[in-house]
Scaffold this active site. Structure first.
Site, PDB file in Angstrom:
ATOM      1  N   ASP A 192      33.969  18.630   2.060  1.00 25.32           N
ATOM      2  CA  ASP A 192      33.577  19.576   0.806  1.00 25.32           C
ATOM      3  C   ASP A 192      32.121  19.752   0.923  1.00 25.32           C
ATOM      4  O   ASP A 192      31.925  20.937   0.400  1.00 25.32           O
ATOM      5  CB  ASP A 192      34.213  18.606  -0.328  1.00 25.32           C
ATOM      6  CG  ASP A 192      35.583  18.835  -0.791  1.00 25.32           C
ATOM      7  OD1 ASP A 192      36.259  19.823   0.142  1.00 25.32           O
ATOM      8  OD2 ASP A 192      35.894  18.281  -1.538  1.00 25.32           O
ATOM      9  N   ASN A 208      29.913  23.812  -8.140  1.00 21.44           N
ATOM     10  CA  ASN A 208      30.484  22.751  -8.647  1.00 21.44           C
ATOM     11  C   ASN A 208      29.764  22.286 -10.141  1.00 21.44           C
ATOM     12  O   ASN A 208      30.389  22.318 -10.959  1.00 21.44           O
ATOM     13  CB  ASN A 208      30.548  21.673  -7.771  1.00 21.44           C
ATOM     14  CG  ASN A 208      31.477  21.187  -6.868  1.00 21.44           C
ATOM     15  OD1 ASN A 208      32.559  21.985  -7.076  1.00 21.44           O
ATOM     16  ND2 ASN A 208      31.652  20.115  -6.199  1.00 21.44           N
ATOM     17  N   ASP A 250      20.236   9.204 -18.574  1.00 20.98           N
ATOM     18  CA  ASP A 250      20.003   9.625 -17.279  1.00 20.98           C
ATOM     19  C   ASP A 250      19.997  11.098 -17.291  1.00 20.98           C
ATOM     20  O   ASP A 250      19.393  11.682 -16.241  1.00 20.98           O
ATOM     21  CB  ASP A 250      21.110   9.177 -16.403  1.00 20.98           C
ATOM     22  CG  ASP A 250      20.773   7.695 -15.874  1.00 20.98           C
ATOM     23  OD1 ASP A 250      19.727   7.171 -16.141  1.00 20.98           O
ATOM     24  OD2 ASP A 250      21.619   7.243 -15.017  1.00 20.98           O
ATOM     25  N   GLN A 304      23.294  19.717  -3.069  1.00 22.38           N
ATOM     26  CA  GLN A 304      22.810  20.405  -2.202  1.00 22.38           C
ATOM     27  C   GLN A 304      21.222  20.781  -2.099  1.00 22.38           C
ATOM     28  O   GLN A 304      20.632  20.794  -1.138  1.00 22.38           O
ATOM     29  CB  GLN A 304      23.519  21.686  -1.615  1.00 22.38           C
ATOM     30  CG  GLN A 304      25.058  21.630  -1.311  1.00 22.38           C
ATOM     31  CD  GLN A 304      25.392  20.765  -0.336  1.00 22.38           C
ATOM     32  OE1 GLN A 304      24.653  20.500   0.799  1.00 22.38           O
ATOM     33  NE2 GLN A 304      26.367  19.616  -0.577  1.00 22.38           N
TER      34      GLN A 304
END
Length: 284
Positions: free
Chosen positions: A69, A139, A169, A240
């Site tokens: 993926d 995503n 976070d 990415q």
């Protein structure tokens, strides 16, 4: 068939992808198709034409990705920008985005050449990051503390209405496709990729009653964050792209005008694939 052009993209860290890409490239070329390989892959194999993914400027029949993926996700922004469908050839574990595997390459080549497939369209996000530009996101996009050991404060708005202020976070914004990725680990809901919506997920919030919020796709999301001290926080997209943030920033996120197109040889069974993936996660 003479007008068919295929771009082959592979994970360079998985040696088997080179062999598989060579096999498919030769099958396509033998049937008269024009095959373009990612530059490093072309250097390795010496067949077809060589070009980097980011040099694509023309329509193509398909982008074929060999890997998992993550590898496929790297192709999506370029593919969506030029309305090129993508085909995922799985080289590892069960992938939510993949369509076939290396054991069915001959069948994949035949169906590509005959155009015997459907194209499943999925929603994407568009993110504007001041000083860095606009990005297409398949995503998710997150504003996180990054390498900063301290918690951060991020405020989320939908159409200028405050959703919540997160101390923790950070915040994750996900498409339905992304809800089986980082989102599910952060406690977000699993949403069918056939729906259009936007999910806002607090990540490790100190405010325990803050829960994920699912919004209509026409909502414009704004995230405000003001890093403190010298340490930088981080914006990440699809696992990415990572951008360090040291100054106050407002990120705007909305449904993208472009959609991602996934080549499907058969009807997708999302829930079946989810069950298989969950069973895989239970293996120690």
């Amino acid at each position: 068939m003479e007008n068919s052009v295929y771009f082959l993209f592979a994970n360079p860290f998985k040696p088997d992808t080179i062999v598989a890409a060579k096999d498919l490239a030769e099958q396509l070329i033998n049937h008269g198709a024009d095959v373009v390989l990612d530059a490093w892959l072309h250097d390795k194999l010496g067949i077809g034409r060589g070009m980097s993914l980011h040099e694509i400027r023309q329509p193509m029949s398909a982008i074929v990705s060999f890997g998992g993926d993550g590898t496929l996700l790297r192709t999506i922004p370029t593919a969506a920008e030029h309305q090129i469908p993508v085909l995922g050839i799985n080289m590892g574990h069960i992938g939510f985005l993949m369509e076939t595997d290396i054991h069915h390459l001959s069948e994949a080549a035949e169906r590509l050449l005959r155009h015997e497939y459907d194209v499943e369209q999925r929603m994407m996000l568009s993110a504007n990051i001041p000083g860095h530009g606009d990005f297409l996101v398949m995503n998710d996009i997150s504003l996180m503390r990054g390498q900063n050991p301290s918690s951060v404060e991020v405020i989320a708005y939908a159409n200028d209405e405050k959703i919540f202020r997160v101390h923790g976070d950070g915040i994750l914004i996900s498409t339905p496709t992304g809800t089986t990725g980082y989102s599910i680990s952060a406690g977000g809901p699993v949403i069918s990729p056939l729906l259009d919506c936007i999910t806002v997920i607090p990540v490790c919030s100190h405010v325990l009653h803050q829960r994920p919020v699912v919004l209509p796709p026409d909502q414009i999301i704004k995230l405000h964050m003001a890093p403190e001290g010298e340490r930088s926080n981080q914006i990440s997209m699809d696992g990415q792209i990572s951008i360090p943030i040291k100054e106050k920033i407002e990120v705007t996120i909305k449904q993208a005008d472009k959609r991602a197109g996934f080549i499907r040889f058969s009807k997708q069974q999302f829930l079946c694939r989810l069950r298989k993936k969950q069973a895989e996660w239970r293996i120690e």
